[in-house]
Scaffold this motif. Structure first.
Motif, mmCIF file in Angstrom:
data_model
loop_
_atom_site.group_PDB
_atom_site.id
_atom_site.type_symbol
_atom_site.label_atom_id
_atom_site.label_comp_id
_atom_site.label_asym_id
_atom_site.label_seq_id
_atom_site.Cartn_x
_atom_site.Cartn_y
_atom_site.Cartn_z
ATOM 1 N N SER A 263 0.934 -1.295 0.005
ATOM 2 C CA SER A 263 -0.095 0.064 0.043
ATOM 3 C C SER A 263 0.746 1.050 0.031
ATOM 4 C CB SER A 263 -1.027 -0.165 1.282
ATOM 5 O OG SER A 263 -1.825 -1.084 1.117
ATOM 6 N N TYR A 264 2.003 1.238 0.906
ATOM 7 C CA TYR A 264 2.756 2.481 0.947
ATOM 8 C C TYR A 264 3.371 2.360 -0.622
ATOM 9 C CZ TYR A 264 7.157 4.841 1.954
ATOM 10 O OH TYR A 264 8.108 5.938 2.308
ATOM 11 N N ALA A 265 3.916 1.552 -1.281
ATOM 12 C CA ALA A 265 4.635 1.769 -2.458
ATOM 13 C C ALA A 265 3.397 2.148 -3.499
ATOM 14 C CB ALA A 265 5.090 0.407 -2.950
ATOM 15 N N THR A 266 2.346 1.733 -3.531
ATOM 16 C CA THR A 266 1.120 2.307 -4.238
ATOM 17 C C THR A 266 1.172 3.661 -3.999
ATOM 18 O OG1 THR A 266 -0.005 0.144 -4.498
ATOM 19 C CG2 THR A 266 -1.349 1.991 -4.945
ATOM 20 N N ARG B 165 11.792 6.371 -5.357
ATOM 21 C CA ARG B 165 12.656 5.790 -4.432
ATOM 22 C C ARG B 165 12.442 4.316 -4.498
ATOM 23 N NH1 ARG B 165 10.488 9.836 -0.840
ATOM 24 N NH2 ARG B 165 12.111 11.685 -0.509
ATOM 25 N N THR B 166 13.713 3.726 -4.370
ATOM 26 C CA THR B 166 13.786 2.160 -4.195
ATOM 27 C C THR B 166 13.134 1.524 -2.995
ATOM 28 O OG1 THR B 166 15.649 2.207 -5.594
ATOM 29 C CG2 THR B 166 15.120 0.208 -4.203
ATOM 30 N N LYS B 167 12.278 0.642 -3.193
ATOM 31 C CA LYS B 167 11.326 0.163 -1.904
ATOM 32 C C LYS B 167 11.538 -1.173 -1.798
ATOM 33 C CE LYS B 167 8.021 3.653 -2.861
ATOM 34 N NZ LYS B 167 8.557 4.114 -4.056
ATOM 35 N N LEU B 168 12.087 -1.933 -0.827
ATOM 36 C CA LEU B 168 12.519 -3.354 -0.543
ATOM 37 C C LEU B 168 11.820 -4.018 0.484
ATOM 38 C CD1 LEU B 168 16.250 -2.806 -1.469
ATOM 39 C CD2 LEU B 168 14.341 -3.887 -3.323
ATOM 40 N N LEU B 169 11.302 -5.034 0.478
ATOM 41 C CA LEU B 169 11.081 -5.874 1.553
ATOM 42 C C LEU B 169 12.070 -7.035 1.691
ATOM 43 C CD1 LEU B 169 7.395 -6.103 1.246
ATOM 44 C CD2 LEU B 169 8.241 -5.591 3.346
ATOM 45 N N ILE B 170 12.993 -7.254 2.637
ATOM 46 C CA ILE B 170 13.877 -8.068 2.469
ATOM 47 C C ILE B 170 13.740 -9.194 3.586
ATOM 48 C CG2 ILE B 170 16.528 -8.377 3.223
ATOM 49 C CD1 ILE B 170 16.244 -6.708 0.920
ATOM 50 N N ASP B 171 14.090 -10.583 2.916
ATOM 51 C CA ASP B 171 13.959 -11.874 3.762
ATOM 52 C C ASP B 171 15.612 -12.237 3.808
ATOM 53 O OD1 ASP B 171 13.789 -14.424 4.534
ATOM 54 O OD2 ASP B 171 13.411 -15.203 2.520
ATOM 55 N N PRO B 172 15.904 -12.035 5.059
ATOM 56 C CA PRO B 172 17.335 -12.392 5.555
ATOM 57 C C PRO B 172 17.748 -13.691 5.510
ATOM 58 C CG PRO B 172 16.439 -11.818 7.515
ATOM 59 C CD PRO B 172 15.264 -11.782 6.307
ATOM 60 N N GLY B 173 16.638 -14.610 5.513
ATOM 61 C CA GLY B 173 16.856 -16.063 5.885
ATOM 62 C C GLY B 173 16.694 -16.333 7.320
ATOM 63 N N HIS B 174 16.616 -17.763 7.591
ATOM 64 C CA HIS B 174 16.694 -18.091 9.165
ATOM 65 C C HIS B 174 17.931 -18.118 9.940
ATOM 66 C CE1 HIS B 174 15.110 -21.215 12.038
ATOM 67 N NE2 HIS B 174 15.081 -20.202 12.503
ATOM 68 N N ASN B 175 17.978 -16.815 10.702
ATOM 69 C CA ASN B 175 19.160 -16.644 11.467
ATOM 70 C C ASN B 175 19.304 -17.261 13.070
ATOM 71 O OD1 ASN B 175 21.438 -14.629 9.832
ATOM 72 N ND2 ASN B 175 19.280 -14.788 8.948
ATOM 73 N N ALA C 254 16.863 1.517 -8.400
ATOM 74 C CA ALA C 254 15.712 1.037 -9.011
ATOM 75 C C ALA C 254 14.341 1.383 -8.380
ATOM 76 C CB ALA C 254 16.008 -0.330 -9.020
ATOM 77 N N PRO C 255 13.542 2.055 -9.027
ATOM 78 C CA PRO C 255 12.379 2.264 -8.351
ATOM 79 C C PRO C 255 11.394 1.222 -8.311
ATOM 80 C CG PRO C 255 12.474 3.312 -10.693
ATOM 81 C CD PRO C 255 13.721 2.810 -10.339
ATOM 82 N N GLY C 256 10.160 1.398 -7.543
ATOM 83 C CA GLY C 256 9.345 0.393 -7.262
ATOM 84 C C GLY C 256 9.585 -0.490 -6.064
ATOM 85 N N LEU C 257 8.700 -1.333 -5.855
ATOM 86 C CA LEU C 257 8.699 -2.381 -4.730
ATOM 87 C C LEU C 257 9.208 -3.772 -5.081
ATOM 88 C CD1 LEU C 257 8.439 -3.136 -1.595
ATOM 89 C CD2 LEU C 257 5.781 -3.445 -2.263
ATOM 90 N N ARG C 258 10.100 -4.348 -4.457
ATOM 91 C CA ARG C 258 10.581 -5.652 -4.390
ATOM 92 C C ARG C 258 10.496 -6.455 -3.138
ATOM 93 N NH1 ARG C 258 13.048 -2.566 -8.166
ATOM 94 N NH2 ARG C 258 12.859 -3.300 -10.463
ATOM 95 N N PHE C 259 10.139 -7.611 -3.178
ATOM 96 C CA PHE C 259 10.308 -8.674 -1.986
ATOM 97 C C PHE C 259 11.410 -9.566 -2.407
ATOM 98 C CE2 PHE C 259 7.540 -11.758 0.807
ATOM 99 C CZ PHE C 259 8.725 -11.597 1.809
ATOM 100 N N LEU C 260 12.690 -9.452 -1.788
ATOM 101 C CA LEU C 260 13.804 -10.184 -2.167
ATOM 102 C C LEU C 260 14.454 -10.983 -0.947
ATOM 103 C CD1 LEU C 260 15.550 -7.197 -4.182
ATOM 104 C CD2 LEU C 260 14.019 -9.206 -5.176
ATOM 105 N N ASP C 261 15.090 -11.943 -1.320
ATOM 106 C CA ASP C 261 15.892 -12.646 -0.333
ATOM 107 C C ASP C 261 17.293 -12.168 -0.326
ATOM 108 O OD1 ASP C 261 17.269 -14.034 -2.407
ATOM 109 O OD2 ASP C 261 15.959 -16.026 -2.157
ATOM 110 N N ARG C 262 18.297 -12.788 0.583
ATOM 111 C CA ARG C 262 19.672 -12.462 0.716
ATOM 112 C C ARG C 262 20.437 -12.667 -0.489
ATOM 113 N NH1 ARG C 262 19.270 -17.167 2.884
ATOM 114 N NH2 ARG C 262 21.196 -18.639 2.786
#
Length: 228
Positions: A163-166, A173-183, A213-221
């Motif tokens: 919703s924020y990215a929309t 601005r670049t918008k990222l959700l980051i999955d860092p793995g199981h730590n 890179a503009p827009g939202l991405r949900f990325l892992d490490r």
């Protein structure tokens, strides 16, 4: 080239602590927030030759957030990263007390977005706004039982970030959700396969590679897309 400036929200321990240290080690100037002074973050700041400084913040307090915004007036951030989150154990959802549900949702979903809204004006044009999410927040990958409240809070975080990215789709601005793995953190437990020292350098690689890179991405490490 101007020094890059990062603000890491929630850096007293675990992933946030290592993230602030890793950024500073790569030449960033870093402002790191904590609820309590002292500890390893303080030691890192004292050894950083001025690259790492500490600000006090209880992320769930709108008053403290507004005060931080005032203290940082005039700063221009290249990276705003919200790390803080909590977990209250592995209860089936019908056994979760209302107060616990509220606490986890406020901390893990509502408060990170409040931070972004309060501080987004400090982020430079073309800068990055990022939040530490989790594969646990992926609805399509929720095929194993357990940790229902934590999973729901991270899914809610992801949806609110969409919703924020929309709402700010045209801010560049670049918008990222980051999955860092199981730590191996207080939240991830001692039996997790990764340590923050192993995963966070890869996370920073992703942050640096995605910058601009503009827009939202949900990325892992590894920089791979995590399905919603």
């Amino acid at each position: 080239m101007c020094e890059r400036l990062a603000l890491v929200i929630g850096a007293s321990r675990g992933l946030g602590l290592v993230l602030a240290d890793e950024l500073a080690g790569r030449g960033w100037r870093v402002i790191a927030t904590t609820r309590r002074n002292g500890g390893e973050l303080q030691a890192n700041a004292e050894a950083s030759d001025g690259r790492l400084r500490i600000e006090s913040l209880e992320m769930t307090s709108p008053e403290q957030l507004a005060a931080l915004r005032e203290r940082l007036a005039g700063h221009q951030l290249d990276l705003l990263f919200v790390n803080a989150a909590i977990d209250r154990g592995d209860l089936p959802i019908d056994a979760v007390p209302t107060e616990m549900f509220t606490e986890v949702m406020i901390t893990n979903a509502l408060s990170p977005l409040r931070v972004l809204e309060a501080l987004r004006g400090l982020v430079a044009p073309g800068g990055t706004v990022a939040v530490m999410s989790s594969e646990q927040g992926s609805i399509s990958r929720n095929t194993e039982g357990g940790y229902e409240l934590y999973k729901a809070s991270k899914a809610a975080l992801n949806q609110l970030m969409r919703s924020y990215a929309t709402r700010y789709a045209d801010d560049g601005r670049t918008k990222l959700l980051i999955d860092p793995g199981h730590n191996q953190t207080r939240l991830g437990g001692p039996d997790a396969p990764l340590t923050p020292r192993e995963s966070i350098p890869a996370v920073v690689d992703v942050l640096e590679a995605q910058a601009g890179a503009p827009g939202l991405r949900f990325l892992d490490r590894h920089g791979e897309t995590v399905p919603w």
